[in-house]
Design a protein around this motif. Structure first.
Motif, PDB file in Angstrom:
ATOM      1  N   PRO A  48       1.356  -8.872   9.485  1.00 13.05           N
ATOM      2  CA  PRO A  48       2.460  -7.932   9.727  1.00 13.05           C
ATOM      3  C   PRO A  48       2.218  -6.548   9.123  1.00 13.05           C
ATOM      4  CG  PRO A  48       3.302 -10.064   8.993  1.00 13.05           C
ATOM      5  CD  PRO A  48       1.822 -10.075   8.765  1.00 13.05           C
ATOM      6  N   GLN A  49       1.464  -6.489   8.041  1.00  8.21           N
ATOM      7  CA  GLN A  49       1.165  -5.183   7.442  1.00  8.21           C
ATOM      8  C   GLN A  49       0.099  -4.449   8.271  1.00  8.21           C
ATOM      9  OE1 GLN A  49       1.882  -8.036   5.354  1.00  8.21           O
ATOM     10  NE2 GLN A  49       3.854  -6.966   5.341  1.00  8.21           N
ATOM     11  N   ASP A  52       1.567  -2.700  11.278  1.00 12.13           N
ATOM     12  CA  ASP A  52       2.565  -1.644  11.064  1.00 12.13           C
ATOM     13  C   ASP A  52       1.879  -0.284  11.003  1.00 12.13           C
ATOM     14  OD1 ASP A  52       4.439   0.182  10.012  1.00 12.13           O
ATOM     15  OD2 ASP A  52       5.505  -1.421   8.975  1.00 12.13           O
ATOM     16  N   GLU A  53       2.005   0.481  12.058  1.00 20.18           N
ATOM     17  CA  GLU A  53       1.329   1.783  12.137  1.00 20.18           C
ATOM     18  C   GLU A  53       1.854   2.757  11.086  1.00 20.18           C
ATOM     19  OE1 GLU A  53      -1.201   2.834  13.945  1.00 20.18           O
ATOM     20  OE2 GLU A  53      -1.482   0.921  14.996  1.00 20.18           O
ATOM     21  N   SER A  54       3.150   2.700  10.784  1.00 25.56           N
ATOM     22  CA  SER A  54       3.703   3.640   9.801  1.00 25.56           C
ATOM     23  C   SER A  54       3.102   3.412   8.421  1.00 25.56           C
ATOM     24  CB  SER A  54       5.226   3.517   9.742  1.00 25.56           C
ATOM     25  OG  SER A  54       5.618   2.225   9.312  1.00 25.56           O
ATOM     26  N   LEU A  55       2.766   2.159   8.117  1.00 21.31           N
ATOM     27  CA  LEU A  55       2.121   1.851   6.837  1.00 21.31           C
ATOM     28  C   LEU A  55       0.642   2.195   6.874  1.00 21.31           C
ATOM     29  CD1 LEU A  55       2.352   0.639   3.984  1.00 21.31           C
ATOM     30  CD2 LEU A  55       1.980  -1.624   5.008  1.00 21.31           C
ATOM     31  N   ASP A 282       9.430  -5.811   7.445  1.00 23.21           N
ATOM     32  CA  ASP A 282      10.038  -4.489   7.611  1.00 23.21           C
ATOM     33  C   ASP A 282      10.497  -3.936   6.269  1.00 23.21           C
ATOM     34  OD1 ASP A 282       9.570  -4.660  10.310  1.00 23.21           O
ATOM     35  OD2 ASP A 282      11.637  -5.151  10.853  1.00 23.21           O
ATOM     36  N   ASN A 285       7.296  -3.319   4.026  1.00 22.47           N
ATOM     37  CA  ASN A 285       6.476  -2.193   4.473  1.00 22.47           C
ATOM     38  C   ASN A 285       7.166  -0.862   4.210  1.00 22.47           C
ATOM     39  OD1 ASN A 285       4.864  -4.263   5.330  1.00 22.47           O
ATOM     40  ND2 ASN A 285       5.065  -3.838   7.516  1.00 22.47           N
ATOM     41  N   THR A 289       5.698   1.921   1.659  1.00 27.54           N
ATOM     42  CA  THR A 289       5.415   3.278   2.123  1.00 27.54           C
ATOM     43  C   THR A 289       6.053   4.305   1.204  1.00 27.54           C
ATOM     44  OG1 THR A 289       5.244   2.540   4.426  1.00 27.54           O
ATOM     45  CG2 THR A 289       5.703   4.872   4.062  1.00 27.54           C
TER      46      THR A 289
END
Length: 296
Positions: A48-49, A52-55, A282, A285, A289
């Motif tokens: 899941p990490q 995650d593009e934002s992470l 969610d 992450n 961030t």
């Protein structure tokens, strides 16, 4: 299963081959987040990490498998959590990464703490998830944590004898770990995924031995309470209210022991399971961030 795992050689324990995975090609302009996985899982725990593009856009995600786990192997047959912390730092050396944050799920949390103690100038912050800094003590059980001795001892005893090449970890062992880590939230697809992963990593007599020593380490580990004053970096401890292994009360009792941290905080995740990075990615992450952005 993850087919992106690589291995790298480090000098610890008579020379070791350590399994690791980058989320994306390493970018020296970004901070690095080391991910260290929970008991008997692998870099696959952090799917899941990695997704995650934002992470992954703000940090290099680098999952490293502890001794006894995944693709990591050592020349010596015995190992502890301190050995994994040392090897992880040597992986950073080998990859020419000068400093890093560390996120660890369950046992990964106390591996992260050990890394920060061993190399306080290099570890910029730690994010323990669903963890404990105690040994398997009576006090931890009084605070609502599991009985790790009761959980681990039958497996340690059952795994004591040598086995043939056709041996494979029992499904019941995998199911017990998944139940402790994720409760009733494990889908049939995820169960099948992890059964295949465990069958890959824990086969034959060598696999039996790695599994047994990993279980001994969990049961018989040393506590860190008296050493936590050696952690100077910031700490973000995240803990789920549905964690069946270690309690929020135990985390609340421990967080004040980080007396020399430049900032130690506890974030409680409502409904979060023990393997918090998998059950509530969610929340994890987003908090990670923000933590990296604040302390980088």
């Amino acid at each position: 299963m993850d087919d992106m795992t690589q291995t790298i050689s480090v000098p610890h324990l008579g020379t070791s081959t350590v399994g690791y995975r980058f989320g994306k090609p390493y970018n020296p302009a970004l901070p690095t987040l080391v991910l260290t996985n929970s008991f008997t899982t692998s870099v696959d725990l952090y799917r899941p990490q990695f997704a995650d593009e934002s992470l992954s856009d703000i940090t290099n995600l680098l999952a490293i498998e502890p001794y006894g786990h995944g693709e990591t192997r050592a020349t010596y047959d015995q190992f502890t959590y301190w050995d994994t912390a040392i090897a992880n730092l040597q992986v950073l050396d080998a990859l020419q990464i000068p400093e890093a944050f560390v996120l660890g799920t369950s046992q990964g949390g106390w591996i992260a703490a050990r890394m920060a103690m061993l190399s306080p100038k290099r570890i910029k912050g730690i994010i323990p998830l669903g963890t404990s800094m105690d040994h398997e003590s009576a006090q931890s059980r009084e605070l609502g944590c599991w009985d790790g001795i009761e959980f681990c001892t039958p497996s340690i005893d059952a795994l004591a004898g040598s086995v043939g090449d056709d041996w494979v970890v029992q499904d019941e062992f995998v199911d017990a770990v998944l139940q402790a880590g994720l409760g009733d939230s494990v889908s049939a697809e995820d169960r099948d995924f992890w059964l295949a992963a465990y069958r890959k990593h824990y086969t034959g007599d060598a696999g039996r031995h790695r599994l047994r020593v990993s279980t001994i380490n969990l049961r018989d580990r040393d506590g860190l309470h008296a050493r936590l004053d050696g952690i100077r970096c910031p700490v973000l401890w995240m803990h789920g209210t549905a964690d069946a292994v270690y309690s929020v009360r135990n985390a609340e009792r421990t967080i004040p022991l980080f007396v020399n941290s430049v900032g130690a905080e506890l974030m409680v995740v409502e409904g979060g399971q023990h393997f918090l990075s998998a059950s509530d990615p969610d929340a994890v992450n987003a908090a990670t961030t923000e933590f990296i952005a604040r302390w980088r």
